[in-house]
Scaffold this active site. Structure first.
Site: not given
Lengths: 174, 174, 174
Positions: A20, A16-17, A54-55
């Site tokens: 992405s 969770r940084s 995410h998608k």
């Protein structure tokens, strides 16, 4: 603002940084054809929810390929001038290789040797997992070792390396 | 030398990284009226010893408020021009919210929305917890996710962000 | 290129981060007489394999001293102008002190007080272990606290501090 380079970019960060999201922003702004290589496998519902979320966040301008194991073949098949490929993420790929009892040293060496020959822009995202207490579990220690060695080799092959914390990128190379 | 800015500063670091001392130094040098908001709750003797030690190290020039849960109300009540407020720390606040079964998404969103409207200088300290192996325990994974998301949001709201390791600050933003 | 300084250099990084290789490269390029102080003790076969592998990678130009506990005496005995000493690593030394039930606060204070008086170049390598979830195990928490405090004190005594991730050094000080 950070810009996407031709060649290999490597983005390392914690859970969770925002690594992405940072990678996606970098690639989206490039104006190139977008390819997303998802290495995540839905082992359970928790993981499945994460992947779907995410998608949905990524939107429809991406061509998505799901490839848990044969990452090198996939990259060699799809990489091309004018394309930007995001691989998310190397640590999930490593997990899948371990679960499938593949030869990790051989597979990771193959990836590292293939990277400099790929066309277009390739962004590899991975989790830094080596900054906590030594895990009691042997498999976790092995995983940590494989991840650390892979990160060193990928960073060496990369033109640009970022470390992301709290959504903020720190340029380590490039 | 690093200087305290007006507005929000965010200081992220590991356990015993010197992040609180760095934050205290930053605030003390500002010449402003000092307020310490302690979110830590003494669940056991180990924790109680840590809190008392911390208080003794800080000295008497601080006005201390202990608030394990209602951080947003506290900040809105006390923040003012001419004051410097140190919140130590966000991860303990998150822990308390989880223990009290509060709605973490709602509470953290409320904090992030309140931050830009606060007067004076606010320094928020938090623990980076996402750089080790994935925890086996589900609650620890959830905690890690909440902390990571909160850190991204707070870093976005902040004018200045530091990452502290071995007592040394690295400027991530500002 | 990074260059070895006279005095104390401190290199902090995660597991398999490439911190030891970076330290070795720094020292080897100095042209000084090379001394390697290995604090690692082979508790089990896994550790023994790691130590032997490391030794083989290092090559024969180093004088190696194995000292799991009395690091301060060793450094005072061997440090001299024209020599570069690599201590690998402080976290293993701490582990050995804990296992031997030595007084860690006293021993680490002694090290920190001795450092500024040593001749030549001294490079201390250590593992950052405080960036994961709080360990459930009390001994691991204590270890993390000792390591964090030691890192702060060593960083303060050092002229140069690097944080290494994925084989890439980030200058924190110097």
């Amino acid at each position: 603002m950070h810009q996407l380079n031709h060649g290999i970019s490597f983005i390392l960060g914690g859970a969770r940084s925002g690594k992405s999201s940072f990678a996606e922003g970098l690639i989206t702004a490039s104006g190139l054809e977008l390819v997303y290589v998802a290495t995540g496998r839905a082992w359970d519902e928790e993981m499945s929810v994460r992947i779907d979320l995410h998608k949905a966040q990524r939107g429809s301008s991406w061509h998505t390929i799901e490839e848990p194991l044969d990452l090198v073949d996939t990259l060699q098949g799809v990489a091309a001038d004018g394309k930007a490929i995001l691989v998310d993420c190397l640590t999930l790929w490593l997990t899948n290789l371990m679960m499938a009892e593949r030869d990790i040293t051989a597979e990771t060496r193959q990836l590292v040797q293939a990277l400099p020959k790929l066309q277009g822009s390739i962004v590899l995202v991975s989790n830094e997992v080596g900054l906590g207490i030594v895990p009691e579990n042997r498999m976790a220690r092995d995983f940590r070792d494989h991840a650390g060695r892979l990160h060193q080799a990928v960073a060496q092959a990369a033109a640009t390396v970022y470390f992301v914390a709290a959504g903020l990128p720190l340029t380590m190379k490039g």
